[in-house]
Design a protein around this motif. Structure first.
Motif, PDB file in Angstrom:
ATOM      1  N   ARG A 192       0.829  -1.211   0.000  1.00 48.62           N
ATOM      2  CA  ARG A 192       0.000   0.000   0.000  1.00 48.62           C
ATOM      3  C   ARG A 192       0.861   1.258   0.000  1.00 48.62           C
ATOM      4  N   ARG A 193       1.983   1.220   0.702  1.00 50.87           N
ATOM      5  CA  ARG A 193       2.847   2.400   0.769  1.00 50.87           C
ATOM      6  C   ARG A 193       3.533   2.663  -0.568  1.00 50.87           C
ATOM      7  N   ARG A 194       3.825   1.620  -1.302  1.00 48.98           N
ATOM      8  CA  ARG A 194       4.355   1.852  -2.649  1.00 48.98           C
ATOM      9  C   ARG A 194       3.293   2.506  -3.522  1.00 48.98           C
ATOM     10  N   GLU A 195       2.066   2.041  -3.404  1.00 46.05           N
ATOM     11  CA  GLU A 195       0.987   2.610  -4.198  1.00 46.05           C
ATOM     12  C   GLU A 195       0.740   4.070  -3.822  1.00 46.05           C
ATOM     13  N   ARG A 196       0.788   4.381  -2.542  1.00 50.29           N
ATOM     14  CA  ARG A 196       0.466   5.736  -2.067  1.00 50.29           C
ATOM     15  C   ARG A 196       1.623   6.706  -2.253  1.00 50.29           C
ATOM     16  N   TRP A 197       2.847   6.244  -1.913  1.00 47.59           N
ATOM     17  CA  TRP A 197       3.985   7.169  -1.876  1.00 47.59           C
ATOM     18  C   TRP A 197       5.120   6.804  -2.835  1.00 47.59           C
ATOM     19  N   GLY A 198       5.029   5.643  -3.460  1.00 46.32           N
ATOM     20  CA  GLY A 198       6.091   5.238  -4.361  1.00 46.32           C
ATOM     21  C   GLY A 198       7.270   4.570  -3.682  1.00 46.32           C
ATOM     22  N   PHE A 199       7.131   4.171  -2.417  1.00 53.44           N
ATOM     23  CA  PHE A 199       8.252   3.597  -1.676  1.00 53.44           C
ATOM     24  C   PHE A 199       8.527   2.166  -2.140  1.00 53.44           C
ATOM     25  N   SER A 200       9.450   2.043  -3.075  1.00 53.45           N
ATOM     26  CA  SER A 200       9.827   0.719  -3.572  1.00 53.45           C
ATOM     27  C   SER A 200      11.133   0.217  -2.964  1.00 53.45           C
ATOM     28  N   TYR A 201      11.877   1.116  -2.347  1.00 46.77           N
ATOM     29  CA  TYR A 201      13.165   0.756  -1.742  1.00 46.77           C
ATOM     30  C   TYR A 201      13.026   0.924  -0.234  1.00 46.77           C
ATOM     31  N   VAL A 202      12.952  -0.193   0.471  1.00 51.76           N
ATOM     32  CA  VAL A 202      12.666  -0.188   1.902  1.00 51.76           C
ATOM     33  C   VAL A 202      13.896  -0.674   2.659  1.00 51.76           C
ATOM     34  N   VAL A 203      14.330   0.123   3.618  1.00 47.71           N
ATOM     35  CA  VAL A 203      15.487  -0.225   4.439  1.00 47.71           C
ATOM     36  C   VAL A 203      15.027  -0.426   5.876  1.00 47.71           C
ATOM     37  N   PHE A 204      15.313  -1.597   6.429  1.00 49.18           N
ATOM     38  CA  PHE A 204      14.994  -1.890   7.815  1.00 49.18           C
ATOM     39  C   PHE A 204      16.201  -1.552   8.686  1.00 49.18           C
ATOM     40  N   SER A 205      15.961  -0.878   9.784  1.00 52.80           N
ATOM     41  CA  SER A 205      17.048  -0.456  10.662  1.00 52.80           C
ATOM     42  C   SER A 205      17.171  -1.386  11.857  1.00 52.80           C
ATOM     43  N   GLY A 206      18.398  -1.830  12.119  1.00 51.86           N
ATOM     44  CA  GLY A 206      18.650  -2.647  13.294  1.00 51.86           C
ATOM     45  C   GLY A 206      18.844  -4.121  12.968  1.00 51.86           C
ATOM     46  N   ASP A 207      18.881  -4.909  14.016  1.00 48.04           N
ATOM     47  CA  ASP A 207      19.169  -6.334  13.889  1.00 48.04           C
ATOM     48  C   ASP A 207      17.872  -7.101  13.613  1.00 48.04           C
ATOM     49  N   VAL A 208      17.301  -6.852  12.439  1.00 45.44           N
ATOM     50  CA  VAL A 208      15.975  -7.404  12.123  1.00 45.44           C
ATOM     51  C   VAL A 208      15.974  -8.191  10.818  1.00 45.44           C
ATOM     52  N   ALA A 209      17.141  -8.500  10.299  1.00 44.72           N
ATOM     53  CA  ALA A 209      17.212  -9.163   8.991  1.00 44.72           C
ATOM     54  C   ALA A 209      16.464 -10.490   8.985  1.00 44.72           C
ATOM     55  N   ASP A 210      16.628 -11.295  10.027  1.00 42.71           N
ATOM     56  CA  ASP A 210      15.946 -12.587  10.072  1.00 42.71           C
ATOM     57  C   ASP A 210      14.437 -12.408  10.181  1.00 42.71           C
ATOM     58  N   ALA A 211      14.006 -11.492  11.042  1.00 36.11           N
ATOM     59  CA  ALA A 211      12.568 -11.292  11.250  1.00 36.11           C
ATOM     60  C   ALA A 211      11.879 -10.819   9.982  1.00 36.11           C
ATOM     61  N   MET A 212      12.546  -9.972   9.198  1.00 37.30           N
ATOM     62  CA  MET A 212      11.951  -9.409   7.998  1.00 37.30           C
ATOM     63  C   MET A 212      12.213 -10.260   6.753  1.00 37.30           C
ATOM     64  N   ALA A 213      12.998 -11.324   6.886  1.00 40.59           N
ATOM     65  CA  ALA A 213      13.332 -12.155   5.729  1.00 40.59           C
ATOM     66  C   ALA A 213      12.091 -12.725   5.028  1.00 40.59           C
ATOM     67  N   PRO A 214      11.049 -13.175   5.722  1.00 45.44           N
ATOM     68  CA  PRO A 214       9.867 -13.656   5.006  1.00 45.44           C
ATOM     69  C   PRO A 214       9.177 -12.583   4.180  1.00 45.44           C
ATOM     70  N   VAL A 215       9.227 -11.345   4.662  1.00 48.03           N
ATOM     71  CA  VAL A 215       8.665 -10.225   3.912  1.00 48.03           C
ATOM     72  C   VAL A 215       9.474 -10.003   2.635  1.00 48.03           C
ATOM     73  N   VAL A 216      10.783  -9.994   2.784  1.00 48.79           N
ATOM     74  CA  VAL A 216      11.672  -9.813   1.646  1.00 48.79           C
ATOM     75  C   VAL A 216      11.458 -10.924   0.615  1.00 48.79           C
ATOM     76  N   LYS A 217      11.311 -12.156   1.095  1.00 49.26           N
ATOM     77  CA  LYS A 217      11.123 -13.286   0.178  1.00 49.26           C
ATOM     78  C   LYS A 217       9.855 -13.117  -0.653  1.00 49.26           C
ATOM     79  N   LYS A 218       8.809 -12.575  -0.038  1.00 54.34           N
ATOM     80  CA  LYS A 218       7.539 -12.407  -0.745  1.00 54.34           C
ATOM     81  C   LYS A 218       7.554 -11.234  -1.723  1.00 54.34           C
ATOM     82  N   LEU A 219       8.303 -10.178  -1.405  1.00 52.35           N
ATOM     83  CA  LEU A 219       8.174  -8.937  -2.159  1.00 52.35           C
ATOM     84  C   LEU A 219       9.356  -8.564  -3.044  1.00 52.35           C
TER      85      LEU A 219
END
Length: 313
Positions: free
Chosen positions: A283-310
């Motif tokens: 939705r944020r890409r549709e609304r604001w154009g945010f196609s490049y998303v950077v997660f801050s902190g030690d969250v790579a594993d937690a966000m990996a399923p999101v990255v895999k899908k998108l």
């Protein structure tokens, strides 16, 4: 705001417990499908950006490395251009050059540097970036005469692999910087307004959805015909995977200084199940154009399923 750019994801991190641990973090990001590793630029407990990024690049083969963002005041632009060009050369063209005017008051206090007005720091940023771009692209000696910097017949060597220069990322939360970024950068980073020189409740409320709508307007005004060429980037500072989205948003709303509903709308937070987070980012890409998303902190594993899908969609 329709955006046809495909998603890519990065992680901003600042240190590790050892050299081996840092290299392993970089390799894991690459293996998990992240596009980039970013490092900030402060005088607190973090690695120095250039050697840390070189180590990360050397440990990987496709991961891009970048700064989010360098403070223009900390390095003379002639020195900075040489360092960025060298890093780009030695990484085989994998650098993303994030630069800003500087904001954290405690850095200036610790170093004894003068914390000049936002207007002066932005003037210096504009000149510094013009010098770096000139040195990257010049075929012969490069000279520049500005209010804050003078360069005389500098050779500008080595040259970066990426031409005419590594992608420039400029982020901000107020009109002057965002309009400048829209004119001069390749990647526009959307952030809180940091004009107070510290992160506090007043800072956090500048990250609402409504505030982001306004920031998009400033970028559009500054970009003009360039708008479709720009990559829109946002840093997400709160990343929580949970089955109880509402309760978690309520718990952290005090730190954001806004109601829980506004926390869930803010582009700087992702809270919920993996599917809910995926839908929010779409939705944020549709609304604001945010196609490049950077997660801050030690969250790579937690966000990996999101990255895999998108990633790449």
């Amino acid at each position: 705001m329709a955006n046809n750019r495909k998603f890519r994801f990065g992680v901003q991190m600042s240190r590790a417990g050892s050299a081996d641990a840092w290299r392993e973090k970089a390799r894991k990001l690459e293996d998990l499908g992240y596009a980039s590793l970013f490092i900030p630029d402060h005088f607190e407990d973090q690695f120095a950006p250039m050697p840390a990024l070189m180590a990360a690049a050397d440990a990987t083969s496709t991961l891009r490395v970048g700064t989010l963002v360098l403070d223009n005041d900390y390095r003379h632009p002639l020195v900075l251009a040489k360092e960025i060009a060298t890093l780009d050369l030695l990484s085989n063209g994998r650098v993303e050059f994030g630069i800003g005017a500087g904001w954290m008051k405690t850095d200036y206090d610790a170093s004894g540097m003068v914390y000049e007005s936002p207007g002066v720091r932005i003037e210096k940023l504009k000149e510094g970036l013009a010098i770096c771009k000139g040195l990257f692209a010049s075929e012969g000696p490069f000279s520049y005469a500005g209010k804050h910097y003078t360069i005389t017949a500098a050779k500008g060597l080595p040259k970066p692999v990426q031409t005419p220069h590594p992608p420039v990322l400029i982020g901000g939360g107020r009109p002057r910087v965002l309009k400048f970024a829209a004119r001069e950068a390749d990647i526009i980073g959307f952030n809180f307004s940091l004009h107070e020189g510290a992160v506090n409740r007043e800072t956090m409320v500048t990250g609402t959805a409504a505030a982001t709508d306004e920031k998009i307007g400033w970028v559009r005004e500054g970009a003009g015909a360039r708008m479709d060429e720009l990559e829109m980037n946002v840093t997400v500072f709160v990343c929580v995977v949970t089955d109880d989205r509402a309760s978690m948003a309520e718990r952290i709303s005090g730190g954001f200084g806004m109601p829980a509903a506004e926390v869930l709308e803010s582009p700087h937070a992702v809270i919920g199940s993996v599917d809910q987070i995926v839908e929010d980012i779409q939705r944020r890409r549709e609304r604001w154009g945010f196609s490049y998303v950077v997660f801050s902190g030690d969250v790579a594993d937690a966000m990996a399923p999101v990255v895999k899908k998108l990633a790449g969609t």
